[in-house]
Design a protein around this motif. Structure first.
Motif, PDB file in Angstrom:
ATOM      1  N   LEU A  89       0.837  -1.200   0.000  1.00 36.16           N
ATOM      2  CA  LEU A  89       0.000   0.000   0.000  1.00 36.16           C
ATOM      3  C   LEU A  89       0.872   1.250   0.000  1.00 36.16           C
ATOM      4  O   LEU A  89       1.919   1.292   0.631  1.00 36.16           O
ATOM      5  CB  LEU A  89      -0.907   0.034   1.231  1.00 36.16           C
ATOM      6  N   SER A  90       0.410   2.273  -0.700  1.00 36.27           N
ATOM      7  CA  SER A  90       1.115   3.551  -0.668  1.00 36.27           C
ATOM      8  C   SER A  90       0.746   4.294   0.624  1.00 36.27           C
ATOM      9  O   SER A  90      -0.206   3.932   1.318  1.00 36.27           O
ATOM     10  CB  SER A  90       0.724   4.397  -1.882  1.00 36.27           C
ATOM     11  N   LEU A  91       1.502   5.339   0.927  1.00 30.00           N
ATOM     12  CA  LEU A  91       1.213   6.136   2.120  1.00 30.00           C
ATOM     13  C   LEU A  91      -0.182   6.728   2.049  1.00 30.00           C
ATOM     14  O   LEU A  91      -0.906   6.755   3.046  1.00 30.00           O
ATOM     15  CB  LEU A  91       2.257   7.241   2.299  1.00 30.00           C
ATOM     16  N   GLN A  92      -0.612   7.162   0.865  1.00 32.18           N
ATOM     17  CA  GLN A  92      -1.946   7.735   0.718  1.00 32.18           C
ATOM     18  C   GLN A  92      -3.030   6.686   0.968  1.00 32.18           C
ATOM     19  O   GLN A  92      -4.033   6.965   1.608  1.00 32.18           O
ATOM     20  CB  GLN A  92      -2.114   8.346  -0.676  1.00 32.18           C
ATOM     21  N   GLU A  93      -2.827   5.468   0.486  1.00 34.72           N
ATOM     22  CA  GLU A  93      -3.800   4.399   0.725  1.00 34.72           C
ATOM     23  C   GLU A  93      -3.877   4.050   2.217  1.00 34.72           C
ATOM     24  O   GLU A  93      -4.958   3.814   2.753  1.00 34.72           O
ATOM     25  CB  GLU A  93      -3.433   3.159  -0.078  1.00 34.72           C
ATOM     26  N   ILE A  94      -2.730   4.044   2.878  1.00 30.95           N
ATOM     27  CA  ILE A  94      -2.709   3.777   4.320  1.00 30.95           C
ATOM     28  C   ILE A  94      -3.462   4.872   5.066  1.00 30.95           C
ATOM     29  O   ILE A  94      -4.287   4.594   5.942  1.00 30.95           O
ATOM     30  CB  ILE A  94      -1.257   3.659   4.828  1.00 30.95           C
ATOM     31  N   GLN A  95      -3.203   6.125   4.704  1.00 35.12           N
ATOM     32  CA  GLN A  95      -3.881   7.243   5.353  1.00 35.12           C
ATOM     33  C   GLN A  95      -5.383   7.198   5.108  1.00 35.12           C
ATOM     34  O   GLN A  95      -6.174   7.486   6.008  1.00 35.12           O
ATOM     35  CB  GLN A  95      -3.298   8.584   4.871  1.00 35.12           C
ATOM     36  N   ASN A  96      -5.782   6.824   3.914  1.00 36.96           N
ATOM     37  CA  ASN A  96      -7.212   6.716   3.607  1.00 36.96           C
ATOM     38  C   ASN A  96      -7.874   5.639   4.467  1.00 36.96           C
ATOM     39  O   ASN A  96      -8.970   5.843   4.990  1.00 36.96           O
ATOM     40  CB  ASN A  96      -7.421   6.409   2.122  1.00 36.96           C
ATOM     41  N   ARG A  97      -7.211   4.494   4.630  1.00 35.17           N
ATOM     42  CA  ARG A  97      -7.771   3.435   5.477  1.00 35.17           C
ATOM     43  C   ARG A  97      -7.841   3.860   6.937  1.00 35.17           C
ATOM     44  O   ARG A  97      -8.809   3.557   7.630  1.00 35.17           O
ATOM     45  CB  ARG A  97      -6.940   2.166   5.357  1.00 35.17           C
ATOM     46  N   LEU A  98      -6.813   4.548   7.404  1.00 29.33           N
ATOM     47  CA  LEU A  98      -6.826   5.019   8.791  1.00 29.33           C
ATOM     48  C   LEU A  98      -7.924   6.047   9.030  1.00 29.33           C
ATOM     49  O   LEU A  98      -8.490   6.125  10.121  1.00 29.33           O
ATOM     50  CB  LEU A  98      -5.468   5.620   9.172  1.00 29.33           C
ATOM     51  N   ASN A  99      -8.237   6.829   8.010  1.00 31.59           N
ATOM     52  CA  ASN A  99      -9.285   7.840   8.143  1.00 31.59           C
ATOM     53  C   ASN A  99     -10.672   7.291   7.812  1.00 31.59           C
ATOM     54  O   ASN A  99     -11.654   8.030   7.825  1.00 31.59           O
ATOM     55  CB  ASN A  99      -8.977   9.033   7.226  1.00 31.59           C
ATOM     56  N   GLY A 100     -10.754   6.005   7.481  1.00 29.28           N
ATOM     57  CA  GLY A 100     -12.050   5.382   7.215  1.00 29.28           C
ATOM     58  C   GLY A 100     -12.587   5.638   5.828  1.00 29.28           C
ATOM     59  O   GLY A 100     -13.774   5.445   5.575  1.00 29.28           O
ATOM     60  N   ARG A 101     -11.748   6.085   4.920  1.00 24.94           N
ATOM     61  CA  ARG A 101     -12.195   6.351   3.551  1.00 24.94           C
ATOM     62  C   ARG A 101     -11.941   5.115   2.678  1.00 24.94           C
ATOM     63  O   ARG A 101     -11.010   4.369   2.910  1.00 24.94           O
ATOM     64  CB  ARG A 101     -11.424   7.521   2.949  1.00 24.94           C
ATOM     65  N   THR A 102     -12.739   4.970   1.668  1.00 27.30           N
ATOM     66  CA  THR A 102     -12.539   3.920   0.685  1.00 27.30           C
ATOM     67  C   THR A 102     -12.208   4.554  -0.658  1.00 27.30           C
ATOM     68  O   THR A 102     -12.294   5.775  -0.818  1.00 27.30           O
ATOM     69  CB  THR A 102     -13.794   3.039   0.534  1.00 27.30           C
ATOM     70  N   ALA A 103     -11.867   3.736  -1.619  1.00 25.21           N
ATOM     71  CA  ALA A 103     -11.522   4.256  -2.947  1.00 25.21           C
ATOM     72  C   ALA A 103     -12.720   4.916  -3.618  1.00 25.21           C
ATOM     73  O   ALA A 103     -12.561   5.764  -4.488  1.00 25.21           O
ATOM     74  CB  ALA A 103     -10.978   3.135  -3.823  1.00 25.21           C
ATOM     75  N   THR A 104     -13.929   4.576  -3.227  1.00 21.58           N
ATOM     76  CA  THR A 104     -15.113   5.146  -3.856  1.00 21.58           C
ATOM     77  C   THR A 104     -15.470   6.520  -3.274  1.00 21.58           C
ATOM     78  O   THR A 104     -16.326   7.195  -3.801  1.00 21.58           O
ATOM     79  CB  THR A 104     -16.326   4.213  -3.686  1.00 21.58           C
ATOM     80  N   ASP A 105     -14.771   6.927  -2.186  1.00 17.09           N
ATOM     81  CA  ASP A 105     -15.063   8.233  -1.576  1.00 17.09           C
ATOM     82  C   ASP A 105     -14.449   9.398  -2.350  1.00 17.09           C
ATOM     83  O   ASP A 105     -14.718  10.542  -2.016  1.00 17.09           O
ATOM     84  CB  ASP A 105     -14.547   8.272  -0.133  1.00 17.09           C
ATOM     85  N   PHE A 106     -13.646   9.117  -3.371  1.00 16.77           N
ATOM     86  CA  PHE A 106     -12.951  10.203  -4.057  1.00 16.77           C
ATOM     87  C   PHE A 106     -13.626  10.601  -5.317  1.00 16.77           C
ATOM     88  O   PHE A 106     -14.125  10.060  -6.114  1.00 16.77           O
ATOM     89  CB  PHE A 106     -11.493   9.821  -4.334  1.00 16.77           C
TER      90      PHE A 106
END
Length: 106
Positions: A89-106
């Motif tokens: 996972l990239s740093l951005q993907e890790i941050q998105n998971r920690l913040n509760g976001r999914t790929a569909t939130d963008f």
């Protein structure tokens, strides 16, 4: 026994916060987070090595080891269930998971 604990700790749970630190925090908070992680690790390691003898004398060796074993089982359960896998996972993907976001939130 204490030397054995320190050796196993350095191989097992000891390096875990450092690995997680490098992958979980963005650059703007990494310096503060590393200070907190380092302080916490050293203080907890000091407390274990300082109070093991007192616990051994007060409760006996078998209870001291049972108590430490229970804490190790709890730490394993925490790590297994709460700490997420970051491999690939990239740093951005890790941050998105920690913040509760999914790929569909963008």
């Amino acid at each position: 026994s204490v030397i054995g604990f320190v050796s196993v700790y350095c191989i097992g749970f000891g390096p875990l916060p450092w690995a997680v630190l490098g992958e979980m925090f963005p650059a703007n908070v990494k310096s503060i987070a590393s200070s907190i992680v380092a302080s916490t690790c050293w203080v907890l390691g000091f407390l274990v090595t300082k109070y093991f003898s007192a616990m051994d004398e007060a409760l006996g060796s078998h209870w001291a080891f049972w108590i430490f074993g229970i804490f190790c089982c709890g730490a394993f359960a925490f790590t297994f269930t709460i700490v997420m896998e970051t491999k690939g996972l990239s740093l951005q993907e890790i941050q998105n998971r920690l913040n509760g976001r999914t790929a569909t939130d963008f």
